[in-house]
Structure formats: C-alpha cells, structure tokens
Design an enzyme around this catalytic site. Sequence first.
Site, PDB file in Angstrom:
ATOM      1  N   ASN A  62       0.787  -1.240   0.000  1.00  0.00           N
ATOM      2  CA  ASN A  62       0.000   0.000   0.000  1.00  0.00           C
ATOM      3  C   ASN A  62       0.817   1.286   0.000  1.00  0.00           C
ATOM      4  OD1 ASN A  62      -2.393  -1.316  -0.130  1.00  0.00           O
ATOM      5  ND2 ASN A  62      -2.951  -1.051   2.021  1.00  0.00           N
ATOM      6  N   GLU A 126      -2.619  -0.451  -7.897  1.00  0.00           N
ATOM      7  CA  GLU A 126      -4.030  -0.605  -7.501  1.00  0.00           C
ATOM      8  C   GLU A 126      -4.646   0.792  -7.469  1.00  0.00           C
ATOM      9  OE1 GLU A 126      -5.620  -3.194  -3.990  1.00  0.00           O
ATOM     10  OE2 GLU A 126      -5.285  -1.203  -3.190  1.00  0.00           O
ATOM     11  N   TRP A 216     -10.914  -8.010  11.588  1.00  0.00           N
ATOM     12  CA  TRP A 216     -10.044  -7.618  10.477  1.00  0.00           C
ATOM     13  C   TRP A 216      -8.587  -7.741  10.907  1.00  0.00           C
ATOM     14  CZ3 TRP A 216      -6.863  -3.073  10.279  1.00  0.00           C
ATOM     15  CH2 TRP A 216      -6.168  -2.924   9.058  1.00  0.00           C
ATOM     16  N   ARG A 247     -15.145  -3.017   5.539  1.00  0.00           N
ATOM     17  CA  ARG A 247     -14.752  -4.309   4.985  1.00  0.00           C
ATOM     18  C   ARG A 247     -15.961  -5.091   4.503  1.00  0.00           C
ATOM     19  NH1 ARG A 247     -10.768  -2.334   4.340  1.00  0.00           N
ATOM     20  NH2 ARG A 247      -8.668  -2.831   4.950  1.00  0.00           N
ATOM     21  N   ASP A 349      -7.760 -11.601  -4.748  1.00  0.00           N
ATOM     22  CA  ASP A 349      -7.640 -10.515  -3.776  1.00  0.00           C
ATOM     23  C   ASP A 349      -7.915 -11.046  -2.360  1.00  0.00           C
ATOM     24  OD1 ASP A 349      -7.305  -7.824  -3.006  1.00  0.00           O
ATOM     25  OD2 ASP A 349      -9.484  -7.539  -2.977  1.00  0.00           O
ATOM     26  N   HIS A 386      -1.500   2.026   9.592  1.00  0.00           N
ATOM     27  CA  HIS A 386      -2.531   2.071   8.538  1.00  0.00           C
ATOM     28  C   HIS A 386      -3.181   3.447   8.580  1.00  0.00           C
ATOM     29  CE1 HIS A 386      -5.736   0.645   5.899  1.00  0.00           C
ATOM     30  NE2 HIS A 386      -5.148  -0.536   5.792  1.00  0.00           N
ATOM     31  N   SER A 437       2.542  -2.094   5.140  1.00  0.00           N
ATOM     32  CA  SER A 437       3.544  -3.156   5.285  1.00  0.00           C
ATOM     33  C   SER A 437       4.925  -2.664   4.850  1.00  0.00           C
ATOM     34  CB  SER A 437       3.138  -4.378   4.457  1.00  0.00           C
ATOM     35  OG  SER A 437       3.010  -4.037   3.084  1.00  0.00           O
TER      36      SER A 437
HETATM   37  O1  SFD Z   1      -5.037  -3.389   2.375  1.00  0.00           O
HETATM   38  C1  SFD Z   1       4.989  -9.876  19.904  1.00  0.00           C
HETATM   39  N1  SFD Z   1      -1.885  -3.857   6.065  1.00  0.00           N
HETATM   40  C2  SFD Z   1      -1.604  -3.741   4.717  1.00  0.00           C
HETATM   41  N2  SFD Z   1      -0.471  -3.194   4.240  1.00  0.00           N
HETATM   42  C3  SFD Z   1      -0.140  -3.227   2.936  1.00  0.00           C
HETATM   43  O2  SFD Z   1       0.924  -2.710   2.537  1.00  0.00           O
HETATM   44  N3  SFD Z   1      -0.974  -3.837   2.027  1.00  0.00           N
HETATM   45  C4  SFD Z   1      -2.158  -4.424   2.384  1.00  0.00           C
HETATM   46  O3  SFD Z   1      -2.828  -5.044   1.557  1.00  0.00           O
HETATM   47  C5  SFD Z   1      -2.555  -4.268   3.764  1.00  0.00           C
HETATM   48  N4  SFD Z   1      -3.813  -4.729   4.241  1.00  0.00           N
HETATM   49  C6  SFD Z   1      -3.844  -5.216   5.555  1.00  0.00           C
HETATM   50  C7  SFD Z   1      -2.936  -4.691   6.506  1.00  0.00           C
HETATM   51  C8  SFD Z   1      -3.077  -5.064   7.850  1.00  0.00           C
HETATM   52  C9  SFD Z   1      -4.065  -5.977   8.194  1.00  0.00           C
HETATM   53  C10 SFD Z   1      -4.221  -6.356   9.626  1.00  0.00           C
HETATM   54  C11 SFD Z   1      -4.901  -6.547   7.217  1.00  0.00           C
HETATM   55  C12 SFD Z   1      -4.790  -6.156   5.915  1.00  0.00           C
HETATM   56  C13 SFD Z   1      -5.932  -7.556   7.588  1.00  0.00           C
HETATM   57  C14 SFD Z   1      -1.026  -3.165   7.045  1.00  0.00           C
HETATM   58  C15 SFD Z   1       0.259  -3.909   7.408  1.00  0.00           C
HETATM   59  O4  SFD Z   1       0.037  -5.261   7.581  1.00  0.00           O
HETATM   60  C16 SFD Z   1       0.852  -3.299   8.686  1.00  0.00           C
HETATM   61  O5  SFD Z   1       1.006  -1.924   8.432  1.00  0.00           O
HETATM   62  C17 SFD Z   1       2.206  -3.886   9.091  1.00  0.00           C
HETATM   63  O6  SFD Z   1       2.138  -5.277   9.203  1.00  0.00           O
HETATM   64  C18 SFD Z   1       2.675  -3.266  10.412  1.00  0.00           C
HETATM   65  O7  SFD Z   1       3.922  -3.816  10.761  1.00  0.00           O
HETATM   66  P1  SFD Z   1       4.371  -4.041  12.326  1.00  0.00           P
HETATM   67  O8  SFD Z   1       5.703  -4.679  12.284  1.00  0.00           O
HETATM   68  O9  SFD Z   1       4.157  -2.806  13.064  1.00  0.00           O
HETATM   69  O10 SFD Z   1       3.277  -5.080  12.888  1.00  0.00           O
HETATM   70  P2  SFD Z   1       3.107  -6.644  12.509  1.00  0.00           P
HETATM   71  O11 SFD Z   1       3.554  -6.925  11.129  1.00  0.00           O
HETATM   72  O12 SFD Z   1       1.674  -6.978  12.804  1.00  0.00           O
HETATM   73  O13 SFD Z   1       4.075  -7.420  13.519  1.00  0.00           O
HETATM   74  C19 SFD Z   1       3.867  -7.462  14.903  1.00  0.00           C
HETATM   75  C20 SFD Z   1       4.847  -8.489  15.477  1.00  0.00           C
HETATM   76  O14 SFD Z   1       4.892  -8.411  16.896  1.00  0.00           O
HETATM   77  C21 SFD Z   1       4.796  -9.708  17.456  1.00  0.00           C
HETATM   78  N5  SFD Z   1       4.283  -9.542  18.808  1.00  0.00           N
HETATM   79  N6  SFD Z   1       6.211 -10.441  20.014  1.00  0.00           N
HETATM   80  C22 SFD Z   1       6.666 -10.685  21.271  1.00  0.00           C
HETATM   81  N7  SFD Z   1       5.947 -10.377  22.396  1.00  0.00           N
HETATM   82  C23 SFD Z   1       4.709  -9.819  22.307  1.00  0.00           C
HETATM   83  N8  SFD Z   1       4.028  -9.509  23.418  1.00  0.00           N
HETATM   84  C24 SFD Z   1       4.190  -9.545  21.014  1.00  0.00           C
HETATM   85  N9  SFD Z   1       3.015  -9.009  20.556  1.00  0.00           N
HETATM   86  C25 SFD Z   1       3.087  -9.006  19.205  1.00  0.00           C
HETATM   87  C26 SFD Z   1       3.901 -10.453  16.481  1.00  0.00           C
HETATM   88  O15 SFD Z   1       4.010 -11.847  16.602  1.00  0.00           O
HETATM   89  C27 SFD Z   1       4.475  -9.949  15.160  1.00  0.00           C
HETATM   90  O16 SFD Z   1       5.657 -10.642  14.837  1.00  0.00           O
HETATM   91  S1  SFD Z   1      -5.224  -3.896   3.675  1.00  0.00           S
HETATM   92  O17 SFD Z   1      -6.360  -4.776   3.736  1.00  0.00           O
HETATM   93  O18 SFD Z   1      -5.332  -2.832   4.609  1.00  0.00           O
HETATM   94  P1  AMP Z   2      -8.106  -1.190   2.120  1.00  0.00           P
HETATM   95  O1  AMP Z   2      -8.315  -2.446   1.378  1.00  0.00           O
HETATM   96  O2  AMP Z   2      -9.389  -0.487   2.471  1.00  0.00           O
HETATM   97  O3  AMP Z   2      -7.180  -1.314   3.275  1.00  0.00           O
HETATM   98  O4  AMP Z   2      -7.396  -0.181   1.125  1.00  0.00           O
HETATM   99  C1  AMP Z   2      -6.124  -0.391   0.585  1.00  0.00           C
HETATM  100  C2  AMP Z   2      -5.573   0.951   0.227  1.00  0.00           C
HETATM  101  O5  AMP Z   2      -6.498   1.685  -0.586  1.00  0.00           O
HETATM  102  C3  AMP Z   2      -5.287   1.859   1.414  1.00  0.00           C
HETATM  103  O6  AMP Z   2      -4.158   2.627   1.061  1.00  0.00           O
HETATM  104  C4  AMP Z   2      -6.520   2.731   1.513  1.00  0.00           C
HETATM  105  O7  AMP Z   2      -6.247   3.963   2.133  1.00  0.00           O
HETATM  106  C5  AMP Z   2      -6.892   2.896   0.053  1.00  0.00           C
HETATM  107  N1  AMP Z   2      -8.339   3.056  -0.190  1.00  0.00           N
HETATM  108  C6  AMP Z   2      -9.316   2.163   0.091  1.00  0.00           C
HETATM  109  N2  AMP Z   2     -10.522   2.629  -0.298  1.00  0.00           N
HETATM  110  C7  AMP Z   2     -10.302   3.835  -0.838  1.00  0.00           C
HETATM  111  C8  AMP Z   2     -11.146   4.821  -1.420  1.00  0.00           C
HETATM  112  N3  AMP Z   2     -12.468   4.639  -1.517  1.00  0.00           N
HETATM  113  N4  AMP Z   2     -10.568   5.955  -1.861  1.00  0.00           N
HETATM  114  C9  AMP Z   2      -9.240   6.139  -1.754  1.00  0.00           C
HETATM  115  N5  AMP Z   2      -8.389   5.258  -1.222  1.00  0.00           N
HETATM  116  C10 AMP Z   2      -8.909   4.112  -0.766  1.00  0.00           C
END
Ligand code: SFD
Ligand code: AMP
Length: 626
Positions: A62, A126, A216, A247, A349, A386, A437
């Site tokens: 993203n 995207e 989520w 979602r 997706d 996020h 990510s």
């Molecule tokens: O689009 C301990 N995110 C998405 N990012 C993208 O770039 N593209 C996407 O398609 C993304 N989508 C998405 C995303 C997130 C989620 C939840 C969904 C879908 C369903 C965001 C990214 O995933 C997010 O920004 C990053 O992963 C953040 O990285 P970080 O490192 O801050 O968090 P992490 O990856 O979740 O890792 C956490 C780690 O900590 C560990 N942990 N370890 C030891 N002791 C403890 N007490 C701990 N508690 C946690 C975990 O095991 C893990 O290793 S979209 O749909 O939005």
């Molecule tokens: P999402 O699947 O909702 O997590 O969206 C993935 C990426 O698209 C994130 O960067 C969001 O901010 C962006 N996004 C989702 N929906 C929209 C929308 N309607 N307009 C603009 N950006 C969006």
Amino acid sequence: MANFETVTVKTDLLIVGGGMAACGAAVEAAYWAKKHGLKVALVDKAAMDRSGAVAMGLSAINQYVGLKDGENTLTDYVNYVRNDLMGITREDLVANIARHVDSTVHLFEKWGLPIWKDAEGKYVHEGRWQLMINGESYKVVVAEAAKNALGMENIYERIFIVGPIMDGDKCIGAVGFSVRENKFYVFLAKAVLVAMGGAVHVFKPRSAGEGLGRAWYPPWNSGSSCYFTLKAGCEMTCQEVRFIPVRFKDAYGPVGAWFLLFKSRATNGVGEDYMVTRKPELDKWTPYGHVKPVPANLRNWLMLLDVKDGKGPIFMRTEEAIGKLSAAAADEKERKKKLKELESEAWEDFLDMTISQALLWASTNVAPEERASEIAAAEPYFIGSHSGASGAWVSGPEDLQTSQTKNEYFWGYAHMATVPGIFCAGDASGASSHKFSSGSHAEGRICAKAAIAYIVDHNVEPKVDNAKIEAMKAEILKPLDTFAEHSKLTSDAGINPNYIRPKMFMFRLQKLMDEYAGGVSTAFTTSKANLEKGLELLNYLKEDSDKLGAEDLHELMRCWENIHRMWQAEAHVRTILFREETRWPGYYFRADLPSMKDEWKVFANCRWNPATGEWTMLKRPIYQIF
Ligand code: SFD
Ligand code: AMP
C-alpha cells in the site's frame, strides 16, 4: 511460586516483535552491527514466517511513492497523509519513511515477492500509492531475508514479551516467557527496538458466537507495543486515533482493490451512492471534507449516516464494476476473456490475504460478477501504520527539521522514543500513518540504523538489579499460582470467586469499551459523561487484573495480552476525553462536542509516569514542513 528456569540473554540491540517492522530492522541492524562488532537479537511471540498482520499474506503493497521514476514527490505523499488524518500528522516522520520506502519495495522484489507487472514491465498500481502483488507468501519472503541476515541463533521464537526492564529512566531490556516451555526470559540490551504491532479485541467485535474471534486485525496483536512503551514512561501520541476499516461484512475482506482497481461504487439498500447523496455533509469538515481522496474517516461517516437513517445494508457493487470493466472490450470474445480475468483477480484478492472471505463467498453462493456483496464498518482497532495513528512519540530525522520544529520534533536519534534507548517502528510509533507493510519495514530499517548509532555512542553494559528481576518474574507468573492455589475450590474451574480467567476479563474490557468509549453498539458515539463512566469501570477492571488466573502457559499469555489491551484502552479513553472536539467523525463521534475546532489542531499526547503512576495529558504543536 511456579517453578520456571530463568534464561538470560545478553545482546547489544534487542528487537522485540517479528513482523514487518522487525524484519526490516533485522536486515538493517545486521549490516550496521557487523561494521561495529555488535550483537543483535530478535524475539517474537510466534514464528516469524507467519507472525503479525501479514501472517496470511496481503494482496497489495500500500505504500510505494515512485520517487525515482518521478511518479510522485515527497510533498505529494505528505499532503495525502496530512489530509487523510484531518491535519494531525508528523510530516518529518511521514517524509522520512516515504523517502526510504521504494528501496524497501525493491528489496522485496529482489527477495522473490511477485509484484504485478504490465506489458511494458512496469508495476501495476491498484491506486496512486498501491501496487498489486501475488502476496500469499509475502511474510515468508520477508521473514526469510531477516532470518538470513541475523542467523537463527539470534532469533527467539514463541517467547511472549511482557514488558521493559528499566534502570532509572533508561531501558535496558525486556522480560517475557516461553509459550511452550516453563522458562522465564530476561533479555539485556543497550537499546531496544519495539515493533510488536497494534491492538485488536480492545473493543467488542461484531463477530459473536461461532464467529467469535474473527476480526479484520489479527487476534495475536494485543497492544504489547503500547504497553511496553507506556510502562517504560514514553510519551505517547494520537492514542485517540483508532482505525475503523470498511470491509466486506463478517469475513472482513479488503475493499481497496474494489474501490481503486475495479473502480467500484458502494450503494445503500435503495441503490443510492452515499458519496454523492451525502456530499453536502462534507462542508462541515472543511478543509478536509473537500480534498481528494475524501479522508477514510469521512468516507466511513457518510456511510454511517445512511446506516443510522435505516438505509442499509450497504453493498459493494461488484457486479456493476465487473460489468463496466468487461464491457469496454472490443468484441464478445474479448469481453468473455476480460470477465474471466476480473473474476479470478477478485477471488485472488481475498485468497492472498483474507481466505475466510473467499470461503464466505463460496458458502453463500456469491458470484461477484452477478451479485453485489455487503460491506460494513468494522470495530475499532489500534494500528498506527494504517489509517489510524496511535503510537509512541518519536524523534524525527535531523535533516528534515526546520528552525521551528527542531526543538519539538528532534532529540538526537531518528525514531527514538522519549525514553533513551527505546526505538519504535511500524504500529509502535505514532503520528506517521499510511506506512502500511512496506513503510513499516522501511521504518524498521531507519530505526535499526539509528539504534546501532545510539549504541556506538552509549556503549554501556546494562546494570541489572537481580531483586527487581525476581520481583518481575513473580508478578508475571502470578496468574499460574493463583489458578493452582484456588482451582479445586469449585467443580467448574471457569467459575471461581478467587480468580478471573482471561477470556472473561477480555469480555468485560470489551463490553465497557463498546458501551462507553464508542464501539459498534453505540455507532462509535461517545461523550464526556460516557468516557468518565468508562474510566471508572476501567479502574475496577485494573484492580481485578491482580486476580487473573491461568491454567497453563497459553492462558498465561492470554492474561498478559489482556493486561496489555487494558492499558491501550486506558490511554485511548483518556485521550478521547482530553481532545475536546470531534475531528474524525467516522472513527469516533463526541456527541457533546460534535464539530472540529481550530484550537485543537494539535497533537494530543499522554504519558504515564512509572515513578508516581500518574497520567499527564499534553498538547504538542503541529508544524507544516512540506
Ligand atoms: O489493504 C509480539 N496492512 C496492509 N499493508 C499493505 O501494505 N498492504 C495491504 O494489503 C494491507 N492490508 C492489511 C494490513 C493489515 C491488516 C491487519 C490486514 C490487511 C488484515 C497493514 C500492514 O500489515 C501493517 O502496516 C504492518 O504489518 C505493520 O507492521 P508491524 O511490524 O508494526 O506489525 P506486525 O507486522 O503486525 O508485527 C507485529 C509483530 O509483533 C509480534 N508480537 N512479540 C513478542 N511479544 C509480544 N508480546 C508480542 N506481541 C506481538 C507479532 O508476533 C508480530 O511478529 S489492507 O487490507 O489494509
Ligand atoms: P483497504 O483495502 O481499504 O485497506 O485499502 C487499501 C488501500 O487503498 C489503502 O491505502 C486505503 O487507504 C486505500 N483506499 C481504500 N478505499 C479507498 C477509497 N475509496 N478511496 C481512496 N483510497 C482508498
């Protein structure tokens, strides 16, 4: 007391967490540590290959700015983030991540992540900032590089980190326990890089009964970053800025590809597009109501207004979008081919990142090309990487400061918290949203480099107070003792006057957050009186946390996860209460203060004082750098 061996691990840099940010940190730290003859250790509660938010994979990257190709400028990205967060953002942090993120994406590709390419070999976008990937093995690919860099002998998996070890106001390591063996772990370090993600299940989820636990955000991220930094005495920021994603309903499939790639609309139960019919509402939230894209929380808000008026359910018009895209084909043969292609992209997706949504579609006979699918606002989550912003208040990089910002936003090392030696990345660091990510991985790299520089400058062996460690061990293992001592009193070990089991404790937390702090059941609405009542109930819960009981190691982890959630909850409630306005109406709405106010265009920060146990709330100024 439970008989646990104590294992002590000495290192120079300790990375806590094994997710995207931690994997980035591992790669970069290994490089700089080798140069300086330093040691790096990483500890994750799970197995890095499939831990954290990216466990199941993702379908898009993203954050990709395309700086070198001249696709966008740093200013473009900062403008986007500032607008999406209704003006509340640290521009130095956002820009620092944005200028490094492309190189992280190129590394992912080098390590084997398949990124979609068009006929000319260019990345398939995207949206403006997002790239499409075949990402079911995304985390495995990124973790492999981290493991190769650090070596498995420096990686500790399945160890749950509970909290920091402090020497005065300096952090000298972390304590935790194995979730597989009776072992208590003491990690001693000269700097600690916190990357344990955000928090879910602080609020009551929509899913109940057989679906309970489905959310989520991944259930294993439970507020450990927030707890760790708060307990160390770090100043925190944006604790009010939760994220509520829209979602696909009940299985939480992503919507980004539908809105951005497939150009789909969402309409209400009578076929109206709330983004069109509710447009006048955006005037109330100027200037952010009129930026493009409309901020995520305002998109939510327009949809919620329809739902409140009984105009639901809300549908993603998948059939319409697929129909339009395939209709553009030159002839019938091409149209059919395009249709098949779109169908498979739609399923992929979900299969890349939210497999349960594909299962739900299959089990409810959904063919997206034929029938629209319901979408809904999820429950609130804490995910500063996020479209939320909660996390620790960290120093920016020196070169991006202006004469105005350098005393406010900079204190020596990039992305270091206000407690010396603690660095934060990904969800652990605040006010730098939209890193996702790729940006989290890049921020991990930035932090690791800075943390190694900090260690080189402050190469002092940690001084451990063994009595303090013993006291921490007793406190951490106490739920096992409490359960063992009292569980025979009743015929059902789940019901006992002497302890509360973690699941019941979590339900109590979720109920009070839902009802008083603006969860699903109040349509994310709250007020001063509600928040004060919630805080009172949170305090009783905190008292009772001393009586948590755990039957085994797994439950011991559940106990501490819920204590972590409880602290995240308290920081959240206190900060919503402190900010006397409504700024993100689609994330939460203060019914008693229903509009945005100029005087609140500031950061709302907080700090828990480890010496006194008192909370301080404070405002920090917002400066525009770009
Ligand atoms: O689009 C301990 N995110 C998405 N990012 C993208 O770039 N593209 C996407 O398609 C993304 N989508 C998405 C995303 C997130 C989620 C939840 C969904 C879908 C369903 C965001 C990214 O995933 C997010 O920004 C990053 O992963 C953040 O990285 P970080 O490192 O801050 O968090 P992490 O990856 O979740 O890792 C956490 C780690 O900590 C560990 N942990 N370890 C030891 N002791 C403890 N007490 C701990 N508690 C946690 C975990 O095991 C893990 O290793 S979209 O749909 O939005
Ligand atoms: P999402 O699947 O909702 O997590 O969206 C993935 C990426 O698209 C994130 O960067 C969001 O901010 C962006 N996004 C989702 N929906 C929209 C929308 N309607 N307009 C603009 N950006 C969006």
